[in-house]
Design a protein around this motif. Sequence first.
Motif, PDB file in Angstrom:
ATOM      1  N   TRP A  47      28.792  72.891 102.129  1.00  0.00           N
ATOM      2  CA  TRP A  47      29.472  72.565 101.880  1.00  0.00           C
ATOM      3  C   TRP A  47      31.435  73.167 102.167  1.00  0.00           C
ATOM      4  O   TRP A  47      31.971  74.170 101.624  1.00  0.00           O
ATOM      5  CB  TRP A  47      29.197  72.596 100.259  1.00  0.00           C
ATOM      6  CG  TRP A  47      30.422  72.087  98.917  1.00  0.00           C
ATOM      7  CD1 TRP A  47      30.758  70.250  99.021  1.00  0.00           C
ATOM      8  CD2 TRP A  47      30.650  72.255  97.608  1.00  0.00           C
ATOM      9  NE1 TRP A  47      31.101  69.623  98.697  1.00  0.00           N
ATOM     10  CE2 TRP A  47      31.245  70.986  97.234  1.00  0.00           C
ATOM     11  CE3 TRP A  47      30.775  73.298  96.944  1.00  0.00           C
ATOM     12  CZ2 TRP A  47      31.821  71.295  96.108  1.00  0.00           C
ATOM     13  CZ3 TRP A  47      31.649  73.847  95.999  1.00  0.00           C
ATOM     14  CH2 TRP A  47      32.261  72.296  95.055  1.00  0.00           C
ATOM     15  N   TRP A  48      31.435  71.223 102.008  1.00  0.00           N
ATOM     16  CA  TRP A  48      33.397  71.817 102.026  1.00  0.00           C
ATOM     17  C   TRP A  48      33.545  70.940 100.969  1.00  0.00           C
ATOM     18  O   TRP A  48      33.773  69.523 101.112  1.00  0.00           O
ATOM     19  CB  TRP A  48      33.558  70.547 102.918  1.00  0.00           C
ATOM     20  CG  TRP A  48      33.414  71.736 104.891  1.00  0.00           C
ATOM     21  CD1 TRP A  48      34.430  72.697 105.124  1.00  0.00           C
ATOM     22  CD2 TRP A  48      33.035  72.008 105.407  1.00  0.00           C
ATOM     23  NE1 TRP A  48      34.086  73.154 106.004  1.00  0.00           N
ATOM     24  CE2 TRP A  48      32.399  72.733 106.427  1.00  0.00           C
ATOM     25  CE3 TRP A  48      31.222  71.319 105.537  1.00  0.00           C
ATOM     26  CZ2 TRP A  48      31.663  73.004 107.628  1.00  0.00           C
ATOM     27  CZ3 TRP A  48      30.222  71.810 105.802  1.00  0.00           C
ATOM     28  CH2 TRP A  48      30.509  72.457 106.708  1.00  0.00           C
ATOM     29  N   PRO A  49      34.086  71.402  99.939  1.00  0.00           N
ATOM     30  CA  PRO A  49      34.556  70.573  98.880  1.00  0.00           C
ATOM     31  C   PRO A  49      36.110  69.696  99.259  1.00  0.00           C
ATOM     32  O   PRO A  49      36.034  68.664  98.785  1.00  0.00           O
ATOM     33  CB  PRO A  49      35.190  71.890  97.408  1.00  0.00           C
ATOM     34  CG  PRO A  49      34.839  73.264  98.381  1.00  0.00           C
ATOM     35  CD  PRO A  49      34.677  72.689  99.521  1.00  0.00           C
ATOM     36  N   SER A  50      36.766  70.022 100.176  1.00  0.00           N
ATOM     37  CA  SER A  50      37.800  68.799 100.439  1.00  0.00           C
ATOM     38  C   SER A  50      37.374  68.023 101.364  1.00  0.00           C
ATOM     39  O   SER A  50      36.633  67.649 101.768  1.00  0.00           O
ATOM     40  CB  SER A  50      38.754  69.805 100.957  1.00  0.00           C
ATOM     41  OG  SER A  50      39.447  68.690 101.900  1.00  0.00           O
ATOM     42  N   ASP A  51      37.661  66.608 100.733  1.00  0.00           N
ATOM     43  CA  ASP A  51      36.815  65.620 101.500  1.00  0.00           C
ATOM     44  C   ASP A  51      37.810  64.619 102.915  1.00  0.00           C
ATOM     45  O   ASP A  51      37.251  63.973 103.621  1.00  0.00           O
ATOM     46  CB  ASP A  51      36.636  64.034 100.512  1.00  0.00           C
ATOM     47  CG  ASP A  51      36.251  64.566  99.522  1.00  0.00           C
ATOM     48  OD1 ASP A  51      35.007  64.767  99.045  1.00  0.00           O
ATOM     49  OD2 ASP A  51      37.095  63.514  98.155  1.00  0.00           O
ATOM     50  N   ASN A  52      38.525  65.848 103.423  1.00  0.00           N
ATOM     51  CA  ASN A  52      39.397  65.298 104.766  1.00  0.00           C
ATOM     52  C   ASN A  52      38.031  66.316 105.855  1.00  0.00           C
ATOM     53  O   ASN A  52      38.602  67.556 106.135  1.00  0.00           O
ATOM     54  CB  ASN A  52      40.581  66.359 104.181  1.00  0.00           C
ATOM     55  CG  ASN A  52      41.574  65.548 105.448  1.00  0.00           C
ATOM     56  OD1 ASN A  52      40.754  65.806 106.916  1.00  0.00           O
ATOM     57  ND2 ASN A  52      43.279  65.725 105.880  1.00  0.00           N
ATOM     58  N   PRO A  53      37.951  66.095 106.464  1.00  0.00           N
ATOM     59  CA  PRO A  53      36.762  66.056 107.637  1.00  0.00           C
ATOM     60  C   PRO A  53      37.892  67.563 108.652  1.00  0.00           C
ATOM     61  O   PRO A  53      37.337  68.328 109.577  1.00  0.00           O
ATOM     62  CB  PRO A  53      36.098  64.879 108.040  1.00  0.00           C
ATOM     63  CG  PRO A  53      37.291  64.409 107.872  1.00  0.00           C
ATOM     64  CD  PRO A  53      37.976  63.844 106.390  1.00  0.00           C
ATOM     65  N   GLN A  69      37.581  71.146 108.501  1.00  0.00           N
ATOM     66  CA  GLN A  69      36.688  71.564 108.508  1.00  0.00           C
ATOM     67  C   GLN A  69      36.473  73.260 109.465  1.00  0.00           C
ATOM     68  O   GLN A  69      35.508  73.644 108.980  1.00  0.00           O
ATOM     69  CB  GLN A  69      35.525  70.585 108.296  1.00  0.00           C
ATOM     70  CG  GLN A  69      35.069  69.998 107.516  1.00  0.00           C
ATOM     71  CD  GLN A  69      33.901  68.630 107.552  1.00  0.00           C
ATOM     72  OE1 GLN A  69      33.743  68.945 108.940  1.00  0.00           O
ATOM     73  NE2 GLN A  69      33.122  68.607 106.577  1.00  0.00           N
ATOM     74  N   ARG A 126      26.209  73.019  92.992  1.00  0.00           N
ATOM     75  CA  ARG A 126      27.856  73.166  93.700  1.00  0.00           C
ATOM     76  C   ARG A 126      28.804  74.281  92.629  1.00  0.00           C
ATOM     77  O   ARG A 126      29.499  75.278  93.493  1.00  0.00           O
ATOM     78  CB  ARG A 126      27.992  71.841  94.505  1.00  0.00           C
ATOM     79  CG  ARG A 126      27.035  71.292  95.540  1.00  0.00           C
ATOM     80  CD  ARG A 126      28.030  70.158  96.067  1.00  0.00           C
ATOM     81  NE  ARG A 126      27.756  70.080  97.316  1.00  0.00           N
ATOM     82  CZ  ARG A 126      27.883  68.477  97.776  1.00  0.00           C
ATOM     83  NH1 ARG A 126      28.981  67.548  97.445  1.00  0.00           N
ATOM     84  NH2 ARG A 126      27.445  68.316  99.156  1.00  0.00           N
TER      85      ARG A 126
END
Length: 144
Positions: free
Chosen positions: A109-115, A118, A74
């Motif tokens: 991959w979404w580096p942010s943890d906030n769905p 997305q 990543r």
Amino acid sequence: MAPARRSRPSEVVWAARDEEPAGPVPGGPRPTVGQTAQRIAGGEDWAHAVRELLDGLLLGGPVDDAEPVRVTARVDAYLAALVEHICAARGVAPPAWVLDPSRFLEVFWWPSDNPALQAICLVQSPAAFRRRGIFIGATTVQRV
């Protein structure tokens, strides 16, 4: 009477410190891609190191021709996407290492943890990131 000289933020931040700073001092030398990869491989938070790299690159810092050390799939893809994005903005060809197939992710991959972000990131992610399967917000590669 001339106005009093104002301290630069970097002078204020580091004036009271006894030890050397862990990373680059604001207004000091800008980290290279290779140095950033080394810092991340050494255990530094990747997001913080990449933000400092981005600051330097947006201020005209050089892009490394030499391939940086490998960290994780990543991080390797993210660094390649960032360099490709900067090179496109500058109107120059990216270094060859950026286009290495191993610097593209096989799983999105979404580096942010906030769905909740997305869907927005699917649309806003710059092309260099999107084609590697990395989805970020449009402002992620902008600094103020």
